[in-house]
Design an enzyme around this catalytic site. Sequence first.
Site, PDB file in Angstrom:
ATOM      1  N   THR A 298      -7.510  15.458   2.306  1.00  0.00           N
ATOM      2  CA  THR A 298      -7.674  16.890   2.565  1.00  0.00           C
ATOM      3  C   THR A 298      -7.478  17.709   1.278  1.00  0.00           C
ATOM      4  OG1 THR A 298      -6.598  16.365   4.627  1.00  0.00           O
ATOM      5  CG2 THR A 298      -7.063  18.667   4.221  1.00  0.00           C
TER       6      THR A 298
ATOM      7  N   ASN B 238      -0.838  10.343   7.038  1.00  0.00           N
ATOM      8  CA  ASN B 238      -2.035   9.944   7.767  1.00  0.00           C
ATOM      9  C   ASN B 238      -3.016  11.069   8.053  1.00  0.00           C
ATOM     10  OD1 ASN B 238      -1.711   7.083   8.154  1.00  0.00           O
ATOM     11  ND2 ASN B 238       0.178   7.666   9.172  1.00  0.00           N
TER      12      ASN B 238
ATOM     13  N   GLU C 107       5.557   4.014   7.952  1.00  0.00           N
ATOM     14  CA  GLU C 107       5.085   5.214   7.256  1.00  0.00           C
ATOM     15  C   GLU C 107       5.906   6.445   7.617  1.00  0.00           C
ATOM     16  OE1 GLU C 107       0.499   4.513   6.191  1.00  0.00           O
ATOM     17  OE2 GLU C 107       0.962   5.004   8.259  1.00  0.00           O
TER      18      GLU C 107
ATOM     19  N   THR D 123      -1.699  -2.064   8.055  1.00  0.00           N
ATOM     20  CA  THR D 123      -1.893  -3.510   8.097  1.00  0.00           C
ATOM     21  C   THR D 123      -0.577  -4.214   7.815  1.00  0.00           C
ATOM     22  OG1 THR D 123      -4.094  -3.262   7.210  1.00  0.00           O
ATOM     23  CG2 THR D 123      -3.116  -5.443   7.058  1.00  0.00           C
TER      24      THR D 123
ATOM     25  N   LYS E 299       3.835  -7.039   3.470  1.00  0.00           N
ATOM     26  CA  LYS E 299       3.564  -5.604   3.346  1.00  0.00           C
ATOM     27  C   LYS E 299       3.574  -5.036   4.759  1.00  0.00           C
ATOM     28  CE  LYS E 299      -0.042  -3.273   3.099  1.00  0.00           C
ATOM     29  NZ  LYS E 299      -0.076  -2.718   4.461  1.00  0.00           N
TER      30      LYS E 299
ATOM     31  N   THR F 264       0.875  -1.190   0.000  1.00  0.00           N
ATOM     32  CA  THR F 264       0.000   0.000   0.000  1.00  0.00           C
ATOM     33  C   THR F 264       0.907   1.234   0.000  1.00  0.00           C
ATOM     34  OG1 THR F 264      -0.266  -0.184   2.391  1.00  0.00           O
ATOM     35  CG2 THR F 264      -1.992  -1.152   1.026  1.00  0.00           C
TER      36      THR F 264
END
Lengths: 404, 404
Positions: A404, A399, A273, A187, A176, A150
Amino acid sequence: MDYIDGGVCAAKGFTASGIHCGIRKNKSKRDLALIYSEKKASAAGIYTLNLVKGAPIEVTKKNISDGTAQAVICNSGNANTCNADGKEVAEKMCVLAGKALNISPSDVIVASTGVIGVPLDISPIENGMSDLAANLGSNNSRDAAEAIMTTDTAVKEFAVSFKLDGKECKIGGIAKGSGMIHPNLATMLVFITTDAAISPDLLHKALYSDAQKSFNMISIDGDTSTNDMVVVLANGMAGNAVIDEENEDFNTFKQALAMVTEKLCRAIAKDGEGATRLLECCVKGGKDWITAKTAAKSVVCSNLVKSMIFGADANCGRILCALGYSGADIKPEKTDVSYESEKGRIDVCKNGIVIPFDEDKAKEILLCDEIKILVDLKDGDECAVARGCDLTYDYVKINGDYRT
Amino acid sequence: MDYIDGGVCAAKGFTASGIHCGIRKNKSKRDLALIYSEKKASAAGIYTLNLVKGAPIEVTKKNISDGTAQAVICNSGNANTCNADGKEVAEKMCVLAGKALNISPSDVIVASTGVIGVPLDISPIENGMSDLAANLGSNNSRDAAEAIMTTDTAVKEFAVSFKLDGKECKIGGIAKGSGMIHPNLATMLVFITTDAAISPDLLHKALYSDAQKSFNMISIDGDTSTNDMVVVLANGMAGNAVIDEENEDFNTFKQALAMVTEKLCRAIAKDGEGATRLLECCVKGGKDWITAKTAAKSVVCSNLVKSMIFGADANCGRILCALGYSGADIKPEKTDVSYESEKGRIDVCKNGIVIPFDEDKAKEILLCDEIKILVDLKDGDECAVARGCDLTYDYVKINGDYRT
C-alpha cells in the site's frame, strides 16, 4: 536427552549453508539455503493439505517417494506457486543442486517460500549455486535457518542428543514460521536431520505421529499455506542398529524427535506475525483425543480470544464461546477454565459458570510473554495442547499494508 | 415489491419502543427494546449452534414451541450467559413484559446481548418496564433498533411491501450485528415482523431456508456467538388467505423475506467490528451448492484475505490459498478469480495461474467501500455468495483494548 547446539548440523555427516543470491532485493538478507548429508539418508515428509499446492511440493514428493534423499535446497522471497512454469523451475533447482553436490537431482528436496503468483527467476539461484555449495559447513546451520526466514523475527533451530543402542545420536532442526516478506502465505517449513539409523517407513511413521501433536496443533491465523512442508533426513552415521520395527529404540527416537518439534512449534507460534505473546491452550478431561484436540484448537484459533490475549483482558466468556462452537462434544455445564503463566494461576470458570476472580491478578498473569489457558472438560482422560499467538495491530499491518 | 420505511413497525398491528433503563452506564444509549403485535402471531426462530447458549435462547425456544408469540423483549449491555441465575432472569423478563402488555409470559420472546459471565440485574428492567410499554408506537422501530445495538455503528432496519392474494402485505426487520460494548461476543440478533398470514410451520420453513443463503453466509470473525437468534412474527392482519402450503403465495412471501434479509445481512457485514469495507465473495460454477458455499465462506473468513482487503492489496494468491484449504472439492487448475466494485472489474487469475494485471486499476477497484471477489470454479452450475468485511486495526482495538 539434552538440548545441544548445532541445529541441522548437530547430527554427524550433515553440513549446511545459507547465502544471499539475489531473489530478494535486500542484500543483507540471505535467501537461499542448502542442507547436505555425506551419505544418502532415509527421508520422510509431510505436506500441506491445501488443494492449491506450491510446485516445490509436487517435485519433493516425487523425489522422496523412494524413501531416500541427500540434500535440501530452499529459497525465500518467492513461493513458486500458481505460476505457469512452477514445476519446471522447481526441477531446475534440484538439477542445479545435484550438479553442485555431485548427487542425483532426484535425491534433492526442494522448497520455496514467499510471494505467490510471481514467476521465480532461476538465474540468481543458478549464479549463486557454486557459492552456496562452497559455503557448506558444520557450523552453518544458523545461516541456513536465516535464509529460509521471511517475516520471522527470530532464528529457529534446536537440537537434542540421545542414545540408541549404546550409540550417541543427534537430531536437530530449523524452521521458518508464519510470515512472508512480499506479503503472501504464512508458510511453515521445517527441516530436521539426524544421524540415527532408521528405515524410511518408520521415519515416516514417527514424523506423521509426532506432527498430530506438534505441527498440526499450531495456528497463527487459520490460513493453511500452499507450501507447508516438514521433512526429516536420517543418515544413519551414528552407527546404531537400524530401527526397522516399533521397538524400544523407536520410542526413544520419537521422544528425541518430540523434544525438537515441541521447541520448534513453540518458537513458530511465539513468532507468529505481529505476535506479542505465545498462547497455549491445554485441554484435559476430554472423552477422547479428537474432542480434546478440537476444543484446544478452537480456542487458539478464535480471533476474539486472540484479541483479548493481546489486550490482556481476562474475559473468559470468549473461551467458553470458542469451546462451544468448536464442534467438539463437550459438556458446557462441566467445563472449568483457568489462566496460567509464570506469575501464577487463576480460576475463572467452574462448571460452565463464570466465577468471581481477582481482575488485577488475572491481568498480571495475562501480561506475561507466555500464557496458558487451562481447560478441564471433566468428561474423560484425554489431553491436548494447541499453540498460537495473540492477534495484534501488527498482524493487520504486516498483512494489509505491504504494497500500500 | 418495494423497499419502504418503518422497519418492524411497517407491518399492520406492530408497535415498538426502545428506552434507556440503566443496564448500560451511558445514559444516552438505549438498552431495552420491545416489539408488540396487537394480535397473537405465528412465530418461528432459528438459533446459534454454539453448545454454550445464552439463557434467553433456552427460554425463547420454550415460549415459541407452540408456534405463536406476541412480543419481543431484548436488552443490550449484558448477554445473560454463563450466569448461575440466567434462566431465572430471562423468565422474569418475560413475566414483566407479559404483565405490562397484558399477555401471557409464554407469548414473549426474550433476547440479550452484551458481556458474558456477569449477572444481569433485573431491577433496571423492572423499573423501566412501564415506560417501555408506554412508549410503544408505530413510528418507533428505530428506537428499538437502537436499543439492541452494541458496538454497531449504524442502525439496521429495512422493510418491503408486497402483495399476497390481492392484499397489500408488509415485512420488515431490525438487526444488531457483530459487536459488543463491554467486550464480548459478536452476537447477531434479528427480529422480523410481517402482517402476512402464514402458518407457523411454513413460517419456520421459509425462515430456515432463507437463512442458509443469508444469515448463515455472513462472517465477521469466525466466532459463532452464544446468543445468536433470528425470529419472525407473522400476525396475519393483512387479511390474505393463510399460507399453509408451498404454493405461489409461499414463494412470494419467501421473496419478500429474502429482500429484507439480504439488506440486513449486507448491513451487518459492512458494520462488522472495525470494518471499513463490505467484502462479498461470489462463487459460480460449483459442482454443487455445498462446494460453492464452502468455497465462498472460506474466502470471506480468511484473516489473510481480510487483511489484504483492508490494505486494498490485489494479491490473489491468498484467495487461491483460501479456496484450496476450504475443504470444498474444487479444481485449482480450472479456477478463475476477478475483483469487482463500482470502479469496474479486473481479472487476476485464470485456470489457477496468476495472470499479469494492471496494479493501479486493481488498487482503484479495491479502494471502494464494497468489494466483490468473483470466483468461477468452472465445474458446474451452482452459485453462492458469502459476506464479510476487512480485518482492521480497529477490530483488534475493539476486542483487545476495552478493559485495558
